[in-house]
Design a protein around this motif. Structure first.
Motif, mmCIF file in Angstrom:
data_model
loop_
_atom_site.group_PDB
_atom_site.id
_atom_site.type_symbol
_atom_site.label_atom_id
_atom_site.label_comp_id
_atom_site.label_asym_id
_atom_site.label_seq_id
_atom_site.Cartn_x
_atom_site.Cartn_y
_atom_site.Cartn_z
ATOM 1 N N PRO A 1 15.715 26.919 -31.851
ATOM 2 C CA PRO A 1 15.633 27.782 -33.036
ATOM 3 C C PRO A 1 15.436 27.009 -34.346
ATOM 4 C CG PRO A 1 17.460 28.455 -31.652
ATOM 5 C CD PRO A 1 16.954 27.154 -31.106
ATOM 6 N N PRO B 1 10.687 28.205 -35.616
ATOM 7 C CA PRO B 1 11.208 29.503 -36.065
ATOM 8 C C PRO B 1 10.636 30.696 -35.304
ATOM 9 C CG PRO B 1 10.027 28.371 -37.846
ATOM 10 C CD PRO B 1 10.029 27.458 -36.672
ATOM 11 N N ARG C 1 12.895 31.438 -32.158
ATOM 12 C CA ARG C 1 14.349 31.377 -32.313
ATOM 13 C C ARG C 1 15.077 32.573 -31.736
ATOM 14 N NH1 ARG C 1 14.933 31.966 -38.788
ATOM 15 N NH2 ARG C 1 14.527 34.180 -38.887
ATOM 16 N N VAL D 1 14.041 31.706 -26.417
ATOM 17 C CA VAL D 1 14.733 30.449 -26.105
ATOM 18 C C VAL D 1 15.020 30.370 -24.611
ATOM 19 C CG1 VAL D 1 16.887 29.153 -26.429
ATOM 20 C CG2 VAL D 1 15.709 30.126 -28.407
ATOM 21 N N HIS E 1 22.746 28.823 -27.728
ATOM 22 C CA HIS E 1 22.092 29.700 -28.696
ATOM 23 C C HIS E 1 23.108 30.630 -29.343
ATOM 24 C CE1 HIS E 1 19.614 33.120 -30.083
ATOM 25 N NE2 HIS E 1 18.771 32.158 -30.392
ATOM 26 N N GLY F 1 23.030 27.827 -32.083
ATOM 27 C CA GLY F 1 21.597 27.811 -32.334
ATOM 28 C C GLY F 1 21.104 28.938 -33.208
ATOM 29 N N ARG F 2 21.603 30.129 -32.981
ATOM 30 C CA ARG F 2 21.163 31.280 -33.769
ATOM 31 C C ARG F 2 21.512 31.089 -35.241
ATOM 32 N NH1 ARG F 2 23.657 36.758 -31.848
ATOM 33 N NH2 ARG F 2 25.471 35.588 -32.473
ATOM 34 N N GLY G 1 19.350 28.210 -36.735
ATOM 35 C CA GLY G 1 17.979 28.679 -36.936
ATOM 36 C C GLY G 1 17.860 29.570 -38.150
#
Length: 192
Positions: free
Chosen positions: A101, A105, A108, A113, A153, A157-158, A161
């Motif tokens: 992410p 972009p 993401r 992912v 994520h 990660g979220r 991002g």
């Protein structure tokens, strides 16, 4: 009438203020750092999964049935080995969930992912099974790696991002169903 309803809806449910993104130099630095981490991860992944293991050649067999290896790990005599195998495969997927992410972009979103992780790990497993002595294809490894990416994520990660790449909001006039054409629509089409 449609405009009145749209205006009433907009007052009842105001859009949150658009977040300001990070300054470009900070975004570029974050992406460069994420890229360096991804390269380091790729090196570690290659070392862990693509190094030949001639000593275990007779002990290995391919697994294309989901859950078979997991049951073997959990039913084995050494619980430490089960934790090592399952935990290690989960951890191998986490960097994808965190770094993708930030690096890309457009990818993401969670499903993107997961699809990217599953594709890469499937290629790694196929390479193991076809080219590396003492290594085999195991679908459970792909599933565990993908689950690790999901965890990475969801946990970090979220948010990373979103912090690095702020979403671009469309203007209220360009929303579908607002009754107004977007800036790129053909004005003659709206009159018809």
């Amino acid at each position: 009438m449609v405009r009145v309803l749209s205006a009433a809806r907009a007052r009842a449910h105001p859009r949150p203020a658009a977040r300001e993104g990070l300054p470009l130099p900070v975004r570029l630095l974050a992406m460069l750092l994420a890229f360096a981490c991804m390269v380091a991860f790729a090196v570690v992944l290659a070392r862990l999964t693509l190094d030949p293991s001639p000593a275990s050649e007779a002990l290995t067999h391919s697994n294309v049935h989901p859950g078979r290896s997991l049951r073997a790990y959990l039913g084995g005599p050494d619980p430490v080995d089960a934790v090592r195998q399952i935990g290690g495969n989960l951890l191998l997927g986490v960097p994808f969930g965190i770094l993708v992410p930030v690096l890309e972009p457009a990818r993401r979103g969670m499903l993107r992912v997961l699809f990217l992780t599953m594709t890469v790990m499937l290629l790694v497993e196929l390479t193991q099974g076809a080219l590396v002595t003492g290594r085999v294809f195991d679908i459970d490894d792909v599933l565990l790696n993908t689950t690790g990416a999901l965890l990475g994520h969801l946990l970090l990660g979220r948010r990373l991002g979103r912090a690095v790449h702020a979403r671009r909001h469309r203007t209220p006039d360009a929303r579908p169903g607002s009754g107004k054409p977007s800036g790129d629509a053909d004005p003659s089409a709206a009159a018809r």
